[in-house]
Design a protein around this motif. Structure first.
Motif, PDB file in Angstrom:
ATOM      1  N   ALA A   1       1.277  -1.225   0.558  1.00 55.94           N
ATOM      2  CA  ALA A   1      -0.109  -0.122   0.165  1.00 55.94           C
ATOM      3  C   ALA A   1       1.396   0.902   0.186  1.00 55.94           C
ATOM      4  N   ALA A   2       2.398   1.286   0.787  1.00 55.68           N
ATOM      5  CA  ALA A   2       3.156   2.044   0.701  1.00 55.68           C
ATOM      6  C   ALA A   2       3.734   2.864  -1.195  1.00 55.68           C
ATOM      7  N   ARG A   3       3.763   1.654  -1.222  1.00 57.72           N
ATOM      8  CA  ARG A   3       4.384   1.628  -2.612  1.00 57.72           C
ATOM      9  C   ARG A   3       3.943   2.354  -4.194  1.00 57.72           C
ATOM     10  N   ALA A   4       1.991   2.432  -3.527  1.00 53.49           N
ATOM     11  CA  ALA A   4       1.126   2.109  -4.138  1.00 53.49           C
ATOM     12  C   ALA A   4       0.795   3.658  -4.500  1.00 53.49           C
ATOM     13  N   THR A   5       1.453   4.269  -2.591  1.00 52.89           N
ATOM     14  CA  THR A   5       0.781   5.900  -3.280  1.00 52.89           C
ATOM     15  C   THR A   5       2.248   6.669  -3.615  1.00 52.89           C
ATOM     16  N   GLY A   6       3.484   5.999  -3.809  1.00 60.64           N
ATOM     17  CA  GLY A   6       4.404   6.071  -4.578  1.00 60.64           C
ATOM     18  C   GLY A   6       6.131   6.393  -3.391  1.00 60.64           C
ATOM     19  N   MET A   7       5.442   5.956  -2.326  1.00 63.34           N
ATOM     20  CA  MET A   7       6.465   5.712  -1.207  1.00 63.34           C
ATOM     21  C   MET A   7       7.752   4.549  -1.499  1.00 63.34           C
ATOM     22  N   ARG A   8       8.688   4.329  -1.284  1.00 67.63           N
ATOM     23  CA  ARG A   8       9.793   3.226  -1.420  1.00 67.63           C
ATOM     24  C   ARG A   8       9.471   2.276   0.116  1.00 67.63           C
ATOM     25  N   ALA A   9       9.399   1.121  -0.645  1.00 71.09           N
ATOM     26  CA  ALA A   9       8.991   0.619   1.205  1.00 71.09           C
ATOM     27  C   ALA A   9       9.803  -0.378   1.902  1.00 71.09           C
ATOM     28  N   HIS A  10      10.192  -1.408   2.379  1.00 70.25           N
ATOM     29  CA  HIS A  10      10.541  -2.376   2.394  1.00 70.25           C
ATOM     30  C   HIS A  10       9.845  -3.163   3.814  1.00 70.25           C
ATOM     31  N   LEU A  11      10.158  -4.513   3.827  1.00 70.28           N
ATOM     32  CA  LEU A  11       9.719  -5.575   4.300  1.00 70.28           C
ATOM     33  C   LEU A  11      10.389  -5.777   5.628  1.00 70.28           C
ATOM     34  N   PHE A  12      10.505  -5.665   7.248  1.00 66.58           N
ATOM     35  CA  PHE A  12      11.023  -5.761   7.949  1.00 66.58           C
ATOM     36  C   PHE A  12      11.213  -7.305   7.637  1.00 66.58           C
ATOM     37  N   GLY A  13      12.585  -8.256   7.714  1.00 63.14           N
ATOM     38  CA  GLY A  13      12.216  -9.093   8.430  1.00 63.14           C
ATOM     39  C   GLY A  13      13.317  -9.792   9.602  1.00 63.14           C
ATOM     40  N   ASP A  14      14.541  -8.385   8.947  1.00 66.49           N
ATOM     41  CA  ASP A  14      15.506  -8.700  10.174  1.00 66.49           C
ATOM     42  C   ASP A  14      15.922  -7.227  10.677  1.00 66.49           C
ATOM     43  N   ASN A  15      16.825  -6.895  11.237  1.00 68.29           N
ATOM     44  CA  ASN A  15      17.480  -6.339  11.722  1.00 68.29           C
ATOM     45  C   ASN A  15      18.915  -5.692  10.118  1.00 68.29           C
ATOM     46  N   ALA A  16      19.291  -7.120  10.148  1.00 70.82           N
ATOM     47  CA  ALA A  16      20.527  -6.345   9.002  1.00 70.82           C
ATOM     48  C   ALA A  16      19.948  -5.775   7.873  1.00 70.82           C
ATOM     49  N   SER A  17      18.879  -6.264   6.831  1.00 68.00           N
ATOM     50  CA  SER A  17      18.448  -6.245   6.178  1.00 68.00           C
ATOM     51  C   SER A  17      17.819  -5.004   5.700  1.00 68.00           C
ATOM     52  N   THR A  18      17.658  -4.863   7.262  1.00 72.88           N
ATOM     53  CA  THR A  18      16.496  -3.549   7.350  1.00 72.88           C
ATOM     54  C   THR A  18      17.526  -2.303   7.674  1.00 72.88           C
ATOM     55  N   ILE A  19      18.381  -2.574   8.282  1.00 77.48           N
ATOM     56  CA  ILE A  19      19.346  -1.495   8.282  1.00 77.48           C
ATOM     57  C   ILE A  19      20.316  -0.949   6.935  1.00 77.48           C
ATOM     58  N   ALA A  20      20.811  -2.016   6.138  1.00 76.91           N
ATOM     59  CA  ALA A  20      21.412  -1.997   4.490  1.00 76.91           C
ATOM     60  C   ALA A  20      20.182  -1.411   4.087  1.00 76.91           C
ATOM     61  N   ARG A  21      18.847  -1.871   3.905  1.00 77.60           N
ATOM     62  CA  ARG A  21      18.012  -0.794   3.003  1.00 77.60           C
ATOM     63  C   ARG A  21      17.908   0.693   3.713  1.00 77.60           C
ATOM     64  N   ILE A  22      18.044   0.920   4.744  1.00 72.57           N
ATOM     65  CA  ILE A  22      17.871   2.191   4.939  1.00 72.57           C
ATOM     66  C   ILE A  22      18.877   3.119   4.681  1.00 72.57           C
ATOM     67  N   THR A  23      20.704   2.238   4.876  1.00 72.57           N
ATOM     68  CA  THR A  23      21.592   2.713   4.129  1.00 72.57           C
ATOM     69  C   THR A  23      21.504   3.145   2.511  1.00 72.57           C
ATOM     70  N   GLU A  24      20.984   1.682   1.934  1.00 69.98           N
ATOM     71  CA  GLU A  24      20.957   2.618   0.769  1.00 69.98           C
ATOM     72  C   GLU A  24      20.171   3.474   0.291  1.00 69.98           C
ATOM     73  N   HIS A  25      18.942   3.743   1.019  1.00 68.55           N
ATOM     74  CA  HIS A  25      17.932   4.826   0.645  1.00 68.55           C
ATOM     75  C   HIS A  25      18.284   6.258   0.712  1.00 68.55           C
ATOM     76  N   LEU A  26      19.189   5.846   2.174  1.00 64.54           N
ATOM     77  CA  LEU A  26      20.242   7.499   2.099  1.00 64.54           C
ATOM     78  C   LEU A  26      21.189   7.954   1.201  1.00 64.54           C
ATOM     79  N   GLY A  27      22.036   6.753   1.099  1.00 64.80           N
ATOM     80  CA  GLY A  27      23.137   7.210   0.477  1.00 64.80           C
ATOM     81  C   GLY A  27      23.944   7.519   1.226  1.00 64.80           C
ATOM     82  N   PRO A  28      25.661   7.473   1.342  1.00 62.91           N
ATOM     83  CA  PRO A  28      26.846   7.743   1.230  1.00 62.91           C
ATOM     84  C   PRO A  28      27.054   9.735   1.512  1.00 62.91           C
ATOM     85  N   GLY A  29      27.477   9.436   2.603  1.00 62.77           N
ATOM     86  CA  GLY A  29      28.099  11.469   3.421  1.00 62.77           C
ATOM     87  C   GLY A  29      26.403  12.562   2.631  1.00 62.77           C
TER      88      GLY A  29
END
Length: 208
Positions: free
Chosen positions: A174-202
């Protein structure tokens, strides 16, 4: 520069909330069949999720429908809140805490009347993020598009700049349908990696 944003769910993401079996224990105590507690309280629970009932009336309905006295209602509600609040997801909370000042941070939660006060007191979510949007305060539950629109409006960001994190697939879609990017939480490692990817370096610090 587009302001990046991260919006998180609470239960099952920032809070670890396994089922405790509290309702079944109360059914055994009150000599009720399995499922009777939630069946009797179904409309009250639903009203509490969208702000259609206050805490006092919730307590009154618990007393009337389950035939509990004041101390029984207090014990019943304490068990409900113990499961609802769970325990903190310390690793993810620490990561989000480290993001403050580098992106917009928000929470979007399907909640129950009384949640803000209890979660602020126990977990200080109001200090973790800039905006918390609770279903019982806006009268709308995820996956309704209006819930996602509300959190974007509260943070003054465009949906496409936001990463939404939830443990329920329907809400993620539903979030994706509104135009947001979205991640299905499964564990902390993959979620933190997805946040880092979204924000980008620096990413520079945001101005106040």
């Amino acid at each position: 520069m587009t302001v990046a944003c991260v919006v998180l769910d609470i239960g099952g993401v920032l809070e670890i909330t396994p089922q405790t079996g509290w309702a079944r224990r109360w059914e055994e105590r009150l000599e009720l069949p399995p499922g009777a507690v939630h069946e009797r309280m179904r409309d009250v629970w639903q009203a509490g999720r969208v702000g259609g009932i206050g805490e006092r009336e919730v307590h009154e309905q618990v007393a009337a429908r389950l035939k509990l006295d004041g101390s029984g209602v207090a014990a019943f509600m304490a068990d409900l809140w113990a499961e609802y609040l769970g325990t903190p997801n310390e690793e993810l909370l620490a990561h989000v805490r480290g993001l403050r000042g580098s992106c917009r941070l928000g929470i979007l939660s399907n909640s129950f009347v009384g949640a803000r006060e209890r979660e602020s007191r126990r977990y200080h979510f109001d200090e973790l993020v800039e905006q918390i949007v609770y279903s019982h305060e806006i009268g709308v539950l995820k996956p309704d598009a209006r819930a996602f629109e509300a959190v974007c409006a509260s943070l003054r960001v465009r949906p496409e700049s936001c990463l939404f994190i939830d443990d329920v697939a329907e809400n993620v879609e539903a979030a994706r349908a509104t135009g947001m990017r979205a991640h299905l939480f499964g564990d902390n490692a993959s979620t933190i990696a997805r946040i880092t990817e979204h924000l980008g370096p620096g990413r520079p610090l945001l101005g106040r």
